[in-house]
Enzyme design. Structure first.
Site, short mmCIF file in Angstrom:
data_model
loop_
_atom_site.label_atom_id
_atom_site.label_comp_id
_atom_site.label_asym_id
_atom_site.label_seq_id
_atom_site.Cartn_x
_atom_site.Cartn_y
_atom_site.Cartn_z
N ARG A 107 0.89 -1.18 0.00
CA ARG A 107 0.00 0.00 0.00
C ARG A 107 0.92 1.21 0.00
NH1 ARG A 107 -5.43 1.17 3.39
NH2 ARG A 107 -6.09 -0.27 1.77
N HIS A 137 -7.19 0.54 -6.61
CA HIS A 137 -7.38 -0.37 -5.46
C HIS A 137 -7.97 -1.68 -6.02
CE1 HIS A 137 -7.63 -1.72 -1.49
NE2 HIS A 137 -8.51 -0.87 -0.96
N GLN A 174 -9.85 -4.30 -3.79
CA GLN A 174 -11.19 -3.84 -3.42
C GLN A 174 -12.16 -4.10 -4.57
OE1 GLN A 174 -12.11 -2.08 -0.35
NE2 GLN A 174 -14.08 -2.70 -1.17
N ASP A 191 -17.38 6.51 -1.62
CA ASP A 191 -16.07 6.45 -0.96
C ASP A 191 -15.87 7.80 -0.27
OD1 ASP A 191 -13.41 5.89 -0.24
OD2 ASP A 191 -12.60 6.16 -2.26
N CYS A 201 -16.48 1.17 0.30
CA CYS A 201 -15.27 0.38 0.52
C CYS A 201 -14.83 0.40 1.99
CB CYS A 201 -14.14 0.91 -0.36
SG CYS A 201 -13.89 2.69 -0.17
N ARG A 219 -13.68 -9.15 1.21
CA ARG A 219 -12.27 -8.84 0.99
C ARG A 219 -11.41 -10.05 1.35
NH1 ARG A 219 -10.19 -3.70 1.02
NH2 ARG A 219 -8.31 -4.81 0.35
N1 CP Z 1 -11.27 -0.65 2.04
C1 CP Z 1 -10.00 -0.71 2.51
O1 CP Z 1 -9.03 -0.94 1.80
O2 CP Z 1 -9.93 -0.56 3.86
P1 CP Z 1 -8.59 -0.32 4.67
O3 CP Z 1 -8.07 1.03 4.34
O4 CP Z 1 -9.03 -0.42 6.12
O5 CP Z 1 -7.61 -1.40 4.33
N1 NVA Z 2 -10.11 6.48 -1.36
C1 NVA Z 2 -9.78 6.00 -0.05
C2 NVA Z 2 -9.95 4.51 0.01
C3 NVA Z 2 -9.63 3.87 1.33
C4 NVA Z 2 -9.78 2.38 1.27
C5 NVA Z 2 -8.35 6.41 0.28
O1 NVA Z 2 -7.49 6.35 -0.62
O2 NVA Z 2 -8.08 6.80 1.41
#
Ligand code: CP
Ligand code: NVA
Length: 308
Positions: free
Chosen positions: A106, A133, A136, A227, A267, A295
């Site tokens: 990430r 993502h 997701q 989101d 999400c 997930r």
């Molecule tokens: N939806 C998602 O990726 O959640 P987290 O940021 O908690 O991993």
């Molecule tokens: N768009 C959000 C998604 C989190 C899972 C972010 O990038 O923070």
């Protein structure tokens, strides 16, 4: 042999990397969910998980997935790795490939994950970047099919044309689902993503649209997805974003304009009172907890495909 190699999936940086494998991965997600495939398929394998940003679902689902499949996972924060002190991505990737069977990252910048993958001998999985993502999106299309038993549905994404929206647009275009993105002007998904999605849509038959008009976007919607307005890394723009998005909230009034059996997805994490109201996320149309659970099952499908 050559044909097999041609279609192999080495990394999962974009949902498009799975384009030739989506049916198979959705099928194994379902089997993992039913416990049909939950065996020690990754016995003795190790996944490194590098986090440059916070996570609840991605971290836990990957770690638990590895554990269920007989392997193990290492949580690595970039604050603790030498990368946080200036070791270059290329060297980190090369060294890490000698220890583990796969790496999930990430990261703030998508290009960093791409650079890591380019220098890695083991599969690399995008656990969220500024552009996509994909994990997701895979879980989301599984959840949609699970509920609606078809991709012949109309998904409306209300909110920021960011990572989650981008992967969903591409996923919709691959499976032939119709999708409309409704967002304030200036927050549309990147043109390159929309153009790429339209290219796949021409083959799959999905209708894709971007609009700033909420009423237009919601008409005939079977699924409303949202989101956060302020993604991780966008905190400095909070005030401006909250103002820009204020008319794009998923609330009861909006639900009343959609189909009676509309489902609501997010999400997560959610900010109740901003992109979604408490009564909607906690209400009867919301399937966010199934979505979050999936997930885990989808992660197993990704891991099995790449590390199995
Ligand atoms: N939806 C998602 O990726 O959640 P987290 O940021 O908690 O991993
Ligand atoms: N768009 C959000 C998604 C989190 C899972 C972010 O990038 O923070």
């Amino acid at each position: 042999m050559f044909l097999e190699m041609k279609n192999q999936m080495k990394h999962f940086l974009s949902i498009v990397d799975a384009k030739d494998h989506i049916d198979e991965m959705l099928d194994s997600t379902g089997k993992f969910k039913k416990n049909i495939m939950d065996r020690e398929l990754l016995k003795g394998k190790t996944l490194a998980m590098i986090f440059e940003k916070a996570s609840t679902r991605t971290r836990i689902s990957f770690e638990v997935a590895m554990f269920h499949l007989g392997g193990s996972a290492l949580y690595l924060s970039t604050d603790d790795l030498q990368i946080g002190r200036g070791e270059i991505i290329e060297d980190t990737a090369k060294a890490m490939s000698r220890y583990v069977n796969g790496v999930m990252i990430r990261a703030r910048k998508h290009e960093d994950v791409a650079k890591f993958a380019h220098n890695s001998d083991v599969p690399v999985i995008n656990g969220l970047t500024d552009i996509e993502h994909p994990c997701q999106a895979l879980a989301d299309i599984f959840t949609i099919y699970e509920r609606k038993k078809s991709f012949d549905v109309h998904l409306t994404f209300v909110g920021d044309g960011n990572n989650v929206c981008n992967s969903l647009l591409l996923a919709s275009s691959l499976v032939g689902m119709d999708m409309v993105v409704v967002c304030p002007s200036g927050y549309e998904p990147p043109t390159e993503i929309f153009e790429e999605a339209k290219k796949f849509a021409r083959k799959s038959g999905s209708n894709l649209k971007i609009t700033n008009d909420l009423e237009d976007g919601i008409a005939g919607s079977d699924i409303i997805y949202t989101d956060v307005w302020v993604s991780m890394g966008d905190e400095k723009e909070s005030k401006m974003r909250i103002k820009a998005f204020k008319d794009y909230q998923v609330n009861i009034d909006l639900l009343n304009q959609a189909a009676d059996d509309v489902i609501v997805m997010h999400c997560l994490p959610a900010h109740r009172g901003q992109e979604i109201t408490a009564s909607v996320i906690d209400g009867e149309h919301s399937i966010v907890w199934d979505q979050a659970e999936n997930r885990l099952h989808a992660q197993k499908a990704v891991l099995y495909k790449l590390l199995g």
